[in-house]
Design an enzyme around this catalytic site. Structure first.
Site, PDB file in Angstrom:
ATOM      1  N   CYS A  31      -4.476  -1.324   6.539  1.00  0.00           N
ATOM      2  CA  CYS A  31      -4.695  -0.263   5.559  1.00  0.00           C
ATOM      3  C   CYS A  31      -5.522   0.882   6.132  1.00  0.00           C
ATOM      4  CB  CYS A  31      -5.369  -0.835   4.316  1.00  0.00           C
ATOM      5  SG  CYS A  31      -6.974  -1.609   4.625  1.00  0.00           S
ATOM      6  N   ASP A  52      -2.462   5.724  -2.154  1.00  0.00           N
ATOM      7  CA  ASP A  52      -2.541   4.524  -1.319  1.00  0.00           C
ATOM      8  C   ASP A  52      -1.278   4.409  -0.475  1.00  0.00           C
ATOM      9  OD1 ASP A  52      -3.091   2.168  -0.116  1.00  0.00           O
ATOM     10  OD2 ASP A  52      -3.287   0.981  -1.938  1.00  0.00           O
ATOM     11  N   HIS A 101     -10.312  -3.000   1.282  1.00  0.00           N
ATOM     12  CA  HIS A 101      -9.160  -2.103   1.366  1.00  0.00           C
ATOM     13  C   HIS A 101      -9.637  -0.673   1.593  1.00  0.00           C
ATOM     14  CE1 HIS A 101      -4.964  -1.138   0.875  1.00  0.00           C
ATOM     15  NE2 HIS A 101      -5.178  -0.334  -0.157  1.00  0.00           N
TER      16      HIS A 101
END
Length: 647
Positions: free
Chosen positions: A399, A458, A443
């Protein structure tokens, strides 16, 4: 001289337990030093060696203190004090010779046990500390007794403790929560969780930990899985490879409390584990927060001091874009530096086709979907121009790789953007009604500015949507799952279920014990005031208390009468007992009488045993047996010789 051998055998065991309880305070070298001194105490106890001289103990203490003073910067002031405290207890045991010194040692160990709660707040550790306290209580008992307490005495003590339990609970619930008279000094404890810098590989290391980050109890509707973005930090400075928190971030304008429609708010309580950082976790834009929190820019919150113990705080948030703080925030998030030239060319090309910010963001996500990008915990190493290498060479990352590339491309297109670090999702337990967020849920995502509002974006959702919707495990390949390093026992259903149940118990401990704060106590007092708002309820409560008092008094009188009747029965059956000294109990008189009558020794010991069971253990069968025994041997008991020493 102190002669209780049991004391010297149990004291080293307790001190070893104290060393383990304070393990977070020790360095490897200081732990070795403390274990060496504890080993000397074990050797002294089991080999029955003489105690060390006071001069030798003082020399050892001086050497240890000098070493600790030289390392005080490494230890920190609080851990230094813990070293001194335990060192004094260890050395005192090695030179223990008088009972007064042993009493001092016991009270020092009580204080050390209290200090253990500075490092541990879980229920399992609390149970261990209470066990250690019981062991220290036993040491204190051994200072005044030559043998361990008998079962009937333990039963009587247990009843006394049960009587104290309601008083303890009442004081815990109703006694005023006073603010601390002092604050703890800082310690050199390593931070856990998200750091103030993020680069490729940072989050990959964090998600390999299955430790609990925080737990959440919702007082409103549970947000959907894809809405559970727990914001903790924003990273606005970029040097071509790593993102870091803006140096002037905490001096910017702060988020103010806002007024929102009640039906739009999410109300929740967060129970956070120690991280030794000040950043806390929140959803969306916080609108109300607990007094111990203070607001920052970018809709973030922090505590007054680093979180060194488990804490609980209340929040209300609205799940909407974060408002711009000031023009400085806009300017900081447009800086790109002289790095990643190939990314600049790509951003210009994409901007020509999609000039509007939201269109540009969607086009960027489509690019990730259409190209051969994939989600992995083990991406290849990147060079100086990390974003160029990721976008055009490896196309593999976690991520943080996707968030870093997305934020930079948007800045290169003239759209203010930043990387946000926090946690995503969490495991919801419907029966216990709480959300568990682990370190493995860490994250990173992006926020970009449009019309003075920061909108979340995202890119992981484009590459691995199952990560957002179902959690990390569903998004990883078998090879990546192997990197998480799960233990063999943890995979077995029995151990997994046992660990989960212990986790639930620890949650209830956190909510009802550690989380019982001033606000909850005030709510109880308000409920009591409402209950006693009129005289009828006051009268009813007073009557109930009076009836309980009468019931307790009746029980006491019945018990006292029972004891008196047994005593009178015993005195009538054995006339020689009347000649006992005023300070002697019936038990002591029976023992003296048995030693003076060798022929009836067994009978008198049996009478003594049954009498103790009847009085102290409330044994009805023993009471009936005693009555029969006194009647059966009535003639023999009246012909006993006088006690030794009696007139």
């Amino acid at each position: 001289m102190l002669s209780q051998q049991r004391f010297f055998l149990l004291a080293p065991a307790l001190q070893l337990l104290l060393i383990l309880l304070l393990l977070p305070a020790w360095q490897a070298w200081s732990l070795s030093m403390l274990l060496l001194l504890n080993g000397m105490a074990w050797l002294q106890a089991y080999q029955k060696l003489p105690v060390l001289s006071l001069r030798l103990v003082n020399v050892i203490a001086a050497i240890c203190v000098i070493i600790l003073l030289l390392a005080i910067r490494q230890l920190g002031s609080m851990h230094f004090l813990m070293h001194i405290l335990l060192l004094s207890a260890l050395l005192r045991l090695l030179a223990l010779s008088r009972q007064s010194e042993a009493r001092q040692l016991v009270w020092v160990q009580y204080f050390i046990l209290g200090c253990s709660f500075l490092f541990h707040q879980s229920m399992a550790m609390a149970v261990l500390i209470f066990i250690a306290t019981g062991l220290n209580l036993l040491l204190q008992y051994l200072l005044f007794a030559e043998q361990l307490p008998e079962r009937k005495q333990l039963a009587a003590d247990s009843k006394f403790l049960l009587l104290l339990l309601p008083l303890w609970l009442g004081m815990f619930v109703l006694f005023p929560r006073l603010s601390p008279l002092w604050q703890l000094p800082s310690s050199q404890q390593a931070m856990t969780g998200l750091a103030n810098e993020i680069e490729p590989g940072t989050i990959e290391q964090l998600v390999q930990s299955n430790a609990t980050a925080f737990r959440v109890r919702f007082d409103s509707k549970l947000p959907a899985q894809e809405e559970r973005y727990w914001r903790a930090k924003v990273f606005e400075q970029f040097d071509g490879r790593r993102w870091s928190v803006q140096q002037n971030f905490h001096r910017t304008a702060r988020t103010s409390r806002s007024i929102t429609e009640p039906d739009q708010l999410v109300h929740y309580q967060v129970i956070a584990e120690p991280s030794f950082q000040r950043a806390v976790f929140s959803l969306g834009l916080p609108t109300n927060w607990s007094p111990e929190l203070e607001p920052l820019a970018a809709g973030l919150l922090r505590t007054n001091r680093p979180v060194s113990q488990r804490i609980s705080y209340q929040l209300s948030s609205v799940l909407q874009p974060i408002p711009l703080t000031d023009d400085n925030e806009r300017r900081w998030n447009l800086l790109t530096g002289n790095h990643n030239p190939r990314s600049q060319v790509f951003a210009d090309e994409l901007l020509d086709e999609h000039p509007e910010p939201h269109q540009f963001a969607n086009a960027l996500l489509d690019h990730f979907r259409q190209q051969s990008f994939y989600y992995t915990l083990n991406p290849p190493l990147l060079g100086r121009h990390s974003v160029d290498d990721f976008l055009f060479e490896s196309q593999a990352g976690f991520c943080s790789h996707y968030a870093s590339a997305t934020a930079l491309l948007m800045r290169q297109a003239g759209i203010p953007a930043r990387v946000v670090g926090g946690y995503l999702g969490g495991d919801w337990y419907p029966e216990q009604q709480y959300l568990l967020v682990r370190q493995r849920d860490a994250h990173a995502w992006v926020e970009y500015l449009v019309d003075d509002r920061w909108y979340p974006l995202d890119p992981t959702a484009a590459i691995a949507p199952e990560r957002v919707l179902d959690g990390l495990d569903s998004a990883l390949s078998p090879d990546d799952m192997a990197l998480l390093g799960r233990s063999l026992f943890g995979e077995l259903p029995l151990f997994a279920q046992l660990r989960l149940q212990l986790l639930h118990l620890d949650y209830y401990w956190s909510v009802w014990v550690l989380g019982f704060n001033q606000q909850r106590q005030d709510a109880i007092w308000q409920s009591l005031r409402k209950f006693f708002a009129n005289w009828q309820q006051w009268l009813l409560a007073s009557l109930l208390l009076f009836l309980l008092f009468l019931a307790g008094l009746a029980g006491y009188c019945w018990r006292h009468r029972q004891q008196s009747s047994l005593s009178e029965q015993l005195l009538k059956a054995i006339p020689r007992l009347s000649a006992r000294a005023p300070e002697q109990s019936l038990n002591q008189a029976l023992k003296l009488l048995a030693s003076s009558n060798a022929a009836e020794h067994a009978l008198l010991r049996q009478v003594d045993h049954l009498y103790e069971l009847s009085i102290f253990a409330s044994d009805k069968a023993a009471e009936q047996k005693l009555t029969r025994l006194l009647k059966q041997h009535k003639r023999r008991l009246k012909q006993l010789k006088p006690m030794k020493g009696s007139q």
